[in-house]
Design a protein around this motif. Structure first.
Motif, PDB file in Angstrom:
ATOM      1  N   PRO A 399       0.776  -1.240   0.000  1.00  0.00           N
ATOM      2  CA  PRO A 399       0.000   0.000   0.000  1.00  0.00           C
ATOM      3  C   PRO A 399       0.807   1.290   0.000  1.00  0.00           C
ATOM      4  O   PRO A 399       0.497   2.197  -0.784  1.00  0.00           O
ATOM      5  CB  PRO A 399      -0.861  -0.138   1.257  1.00  0.00           C
ATOM      6  N   MET A 400       1.829   1.411   0.837  1.00  0.00           N
ATOM      7  CA  MET A 400       2.565   2.676   0.859  1.00  0.00           C
ATOM      8  C   MET A 400       3.345   2.898  -0.432  1.00  0.00           C
ATOM      9  O   MET A 400       3.402   4.017  -0.945  1.00  0.00           O
ATOM     10  CB  MET A 400       3.503   2.743   2.067  1.00  0.00           C
ATOM     11  N   ASP A 401       3.938   1.852  -0.974  1.00  0.00           N
ATOM     12  CA  ASP A 401       4.621   2.000  -2.262  1.00  0.00           C
ATOM     13  C   ASP A 401       3.623   2.365  -3.352  1.00  0.00           C
ATOM     14  O   ASP A 401       3.904   3.207  -4.215  1.00  0.00           O
ATOM     15  CB  ASP A 401       5.348   0.708  -2.641  1.00  0.00           C
ATOM     16  N   GLU A 423      -6.187  12.130   0.755  1.00  0.00           N
ATOM     17  CA  GLU A 423      -7.131  11.688  -0.275  1.00  0.00           C
ATOM     18  C   GLU A 423      -6.632  10.420  -0.951  1.00  0.00           C
ATOM     19  O   GLU A 423      -7.412   9.506  -1.246  1.00  0.00           O
ATOM     20  CB  GLU A 423      -7.356  12.797  -1.304  1.00  0.00           C
ATOM     21  N   MET A 424      -5.316  10.361  -1.192  1.00  0.00           N
ATOM     22  CA  MET A 424      -4.732   9.164  -1.795  1.00  0.00           C
ATOM     23  C   MET A 424      -4.920   7.965  -0.872  1.00  0.00           C
ATOM     24  O   MET A 424      -5.294   6.873  -1.311  1.00  0.00           O
ATOM     25  CB  MET A 424      -3.241   9.415  -2.064  1.00  0.00           C
ATOM     26  N   ALA A 425      -4.677   8.165   0.414  1.00  0.00           N
ATOM     27  CA  ALA A 425      -4.829   7.075   1.390  1.00  0.00           C
ATOM     28  C   ALA A 425      -6.285   6.605   1.463  1.00  0.00           C
ATOM     29  O   ALA A 425      -6.560   5.398   1.502  1.00  0.00           O
ATOM     30  CB  ALA A 425      -4.350   7.536   2.756  1.00  0.00           C
ATOM     31  N   HIS A 426      -7.221   7.566   1.479  1.00  0.00           N
ATOM     32  CA  HIS A 426      -8.640   7.199   1.543  1.00  0.00           C
ATOM     33  C   HIS A 426      -9.045   6.373   0.322  1.00  0.00           C
ATOM     34  O   HIS A 426      -9.762   5.375   0.436  1.00  0.00           O
ATOM     35  CB  HIS A 426      -9.511   8.452   1.613  1.00  0.00           C
ATOM     36  N   GLN A 518       0.650   7.725   5.842  1.00  0.00           N
ATOM     37  CA  GLN A 518       0.789   6.554   6.711  1.00  0.00           C
ATOM     38  C   GLN A 518      -0.286   6.522   7.787  1.00  0.00           C
ATOM     39  O   GLN A 518      -0.921   5.487   8.030  1.00  0.00           O
ATOM     40  CB  GLN A 518       2.155   6.580   7.402  1.00  0.00           C
ATOM     41  N   LEU A 519      -0.487   7.649   8.445  1.00  0.00           N
ATOM     42  CA  LEU A 519      -1.432   7.702   9.554  1.00  0.00           C
ATOM     43  C   LEU A 519      -2.859   7.409   9.089  1.00  0.00           C
ATOM     44  O   LEU A 519      -3.619   6.723   9.784  1.00  0.00           O
ATOM     45  CB  LEU A 519      -1.367   9.077  10.231  1.00  0.00           C
ATOM     46  N   GLU A 520      -3.239   7.916   7.918  1.00  0.00           N
ATOM     47  CA  GLU A 520      -4.578   7.653   7.405  1.00  0.00           C
ATOM     48  C   GLU A 520      -4.768   6.180   7.070  1.00  0.00           C
ATOM     49  O   GLU A 520      -5.804   5.591   7.377  1.00  0.00           O
ATOM     50  CB  GLU A 520      -4.853   8.511   6.168  1.00  0.00           C
ATOM     51  N   GLY A 525      -7.081   0.844   8.924  1.00  0.00           N
ATOM     52  CA  GLY A 525      -6.808  -0.582   9.029  1.00  0.00           C
ATOM     53  C   GLY A 525      -6.097  -1.190   7.849  1.00  0.00           C
ATOM     54  O   GLY A 525      -6.152  -2.413   7.648  1.00  0.00           O
ATOM     55  N   ILE A 526      -5.405  -0.360   7.084  1.00  0.00           N
ATOM     56  CA  ILE A 526      -4.684  -0.854   5.904  1.00  0.00           C
ATOM     57  C   ILE A 526      -3.206  -1.022   6.265  1.00  0.00           C
ATOM     58  O   ILE A 526      -2.571  -0.080   6.742  1.00  0.00           O
ATOM     59  CB  ILE A 526      -4.818   0.126   4.718  1.00  0.00           C
ATOM     60  N   PRO A 527      -2.620  -2.205   6.021  1.00  0.00           N
ATOM     61  CA  PRO A 527      -1.202  -2.381   6.327  1.00  0.00           C
ATOM     62  C   PRO A 527      -0.338  -1.506   5.429  1.00  0.00           C
ATOM     63  O   PRO A 527      -0.682  -1.277   4.263  1.00  0.00           O
ATOM     64  CB  PRO A 527      -0.961  -3.867   6.049  1.00  0.00           C
ATOM     65  N   LEU A 528       0.776  -1.015   5.938  1.00  0.00           N
ATOM     66  CA  LEU A 528       1.652  -0.167   5.130  1.00  0.00           C
ATOM     67  C   LEU A 528       2.388  -0.977   4.069  1.00  0.00           C
ATOM     68  O   LEU A 528       2.697  -0.469   2.996  1.00  0.00           O
ATOM     69  CB  LEU A 528       2.655   0.566   6.022  1.00  0.00           C
ATOM     70  N   GLU A 529       2.658  -2.222   4.380  1.00  0.00           N
ATOM     71  CA  GLU A 529       3.353  -3.106   3.438  1.00  0.00           C
ATOM     72  C   GLU A 529       2.704  -4.482   3.501  1.00  0.00           C
ATOM     73  O   GLU A 529       1.958  -4.797   4.439  1.00  0.00           O
ATOM     74  CB  GLU A 529       4.845  -3.200   3.795  1.00  0.00           C
TER      75      GLU A 529
END
Length: 530
Positions: A399-401, A423-426, A518-520, A525-529
């Motif tokens: 997700p973060m990448d 907005e990207m995170a949402h 990252q915080l959003e 509940g989305i893993p960063l990796e």
């Protein structure tokens, strides 16, 4: 009487000229006023209706634009400019057959008007025919060799075809004509990895000037960020990307509430029970859909698959949504949420047949074809119903990448959510959760691959992909980067290279700056990796 007619004709020409001039200067209201005056005097004046079309086009009002240009073709059937504009508009709406008919008329009646020639080239590009596009671009440039827009379009075409030296030559010509031209600098930055700061300093100097428009700031800032990344100047690169993203966001309209409602509707409507109660769909096994998010390896997977002798790359097609809209008639002119709420009741076989008809010009001469529109992930259940024998491949990325890769990419007109971190995170969370719904409800009915695994060790994953497609293995599928076909995505340069993992985990270089994203994601509940 004759004198009066001559005076009126002179007045009409002058007012029309003023209308087009005002439009070119960005004075929409003034252009519209001129247009209104002209058509009040002479309602059957073809060029007056052409101005209607151009004003609507400039306002992104495709329906009025189509009406305007359509009126021109009725009044003057050999008006190649109106036919060319109609062809481009129909392509944007996914109406390929209508686009091809309009294009045929534009080509039949084409004269030496370079603007029309360039528009025809654009339609060929949208149809995936880069070779024909290049021929018309050359015609336009022969007439106006110093037209920067034509030079940029030609350079883009050459990049699609892998002719990076030719593209650089065109872009150098454009820079010589206008050293401050932002789009040109952005394209130059993408051609190769820089090893010194010469172009960085040049871009920085232009960015320091006053009076730049947001679109120019976006082009220049994204170019600067890319080159600073090449030079491993990470903090300055992020600052440039952030500046470019903010500028681009100011030019975009994005209704996050509407997107949230849309995704909720998809999840609530397209259930397992819904699919089980559908009638039989179209039995074609030709389509291969690759879905996911942009900048997540969809092009890498597409190139592997289309290296197979039985598979044709059709590009990023909008025809599935177009098929829904066509079958829904008047209802099909609504929002995406309204369209796909109504599409749940469409007859699957009719929908599948409509898609196959609309995409027919893109099928190529092989048994199978790839439709690589990432955003088709939203419509996986409809595809399963309409084309049960088609194959669907979902490409995943950490997700973060994935989020950062979109944030640092300047897109044409798509993905308005990608220019602001939260907005990207949402959006990514909505995508992530929807794909989770599809995975739970339709287990085993589509294939999933992880970009990181494919990039690190292509062979077993390529073999698994080809096996999923029920095709015999061919060693050339590992030599995808040697393909000579056109590539029309943001990955145009990267896919000419062998698979690599340089982009895996790149977001970590900007961990501090990406805290909002990252915080959003974590809050949702989305893993960063992975």
């Amino acid at each position: 009487m004759a004198q009066h007619s001559a005076e009126q004709a002179s007045w009409l020409r002058a007012t029309l000229r003023e209308g087009f001039d005002r439009l070119q200067r960005g004075d929409q209201a003034g252009a519209a006023n001129c247009c209104r005056q002209v058509l009040e005097k002479k309602p059957d004046l073809a060029e007056g209706h052409f101005l209607v079309g151009m004003i609507a086009l400039n306002a992104d009002d495709s329906r009025t634009a189509i009406q305007g240009f359509g009126s021109v073709t009725k009044l003057q059937p050999d008006h190649s400019g109106a036919w060319a504009q109609l062809a481009r508009l129909f392509m944007r709406r996914g109406q390929v057959n209508r686009a091809e008919d309009a294009l045929k008329n534009a080509v039949t009646h084409a004269d030496d008007n370079p603007i029309v020639q360039d528009t025809i080239a654009t339609v060929y590009t949208l149809l995936g025919n880069a070779a024909s596009a290049s021929q018309w671009q050359e015609k336009a440039l022969a007439r106006q060799p110093k037209n920067i827009g034509f030079l940029i379009n030609r350079a883009n075409n050459q990049m699609f075809m892998g002719d990076f030296a030719g593209a650089r030559s065109r872009l150098d010509s454009a820079v010589a004509l206008n050293p401050r031209h932002a789009n040109t600098h952005w394209l130059i930055s993408s051609l190769e990895k820089v090893v010194d700061r010469r172009h960085v300093d040049e871009i920085t100097k232009i960015l320091s000037e006053k009076g730049l428009k947001d679109q120019e700031i976006a082009y220049l800032s994204y170019a600067l960020g890319k080159e600073l990344e090449d030079l491993r100047d990470w903090p300055a690169a992020f600052d440039a990307f952030a500046t470019g993203a903010a500028a681009r966001r100011r030019t975009m309209q994005y209704d996050e509430t509407a997107e949230t409602v849309f995704f909720t509707m998809l999840s609530e409507t397209y259930t397992k029970d819904w699919l089980q109660t559908r009638a039989a769909g179209c039995d074609s096994n030709a389509p291969i859909f690759i879905v996911g998010q942009p900048r997540t390896g969809t092009t890498l997977v597409e190139r592997i698959i289309s290296s197979h002798s039985a598979v044709h790359s059709a590009g990023e097609l909008r025809q599935f949504e177009g098929a829904c809209r066509r079958l829904l008639g008047a209802q099909g002119d609504g929002s995406a949420e309204a369209v796909f709420r109504s599409a749940a009741s469409l007859d699957p076989e009719q929908l599948g047949n409509a898609y196959m008809t609309l995409t027919q010009p893109m099928h190529g001469d092989r048994e199978r074809f790839v439709d690589k529109l990432p955003m088709n992930f939203r419509f996986v259940p409809l595809i399963l119903a309409a084309l049960p024998n088609a194959k669907i491949i979902h490409v995943r990325r950490s997700p973060m990448d994935a989020c950062f890769a979109s944030f640092k990419q300047l897109f044409a007109d798509a993905y308005p959510h990608s220019y602001e971190q939260t907005e990207m995170a949402h959006h990514h969370a909505r995508y992530y959760q929807l794909m989770g719904d599809w995975r739970e409800r339709f287990a085993g009915q589509f294939h999933e691959v992880d970009y990181e695994k494919v990039a690190a060790d292509p062979e077993p994953h390529a073999q698994a992909l080809i096996e999923y497609l029920d095709l015999p293995w061919e060693d050339q599928c590992l030599d995808f980067y040697q393909q000579s076909g056109a590539v029309t995505t943001a990955s145009v340069v990267q896919v000419r290279e062998a698979a690599h993992t340089r982009s895996v985990g790149r977001w970590r270089r900007y961990e501090a700056q990406l805290q909002p994203m990252q915080l959003e994601l974590q809050k949702l509940g989305i893993p960063l990796e992975h």
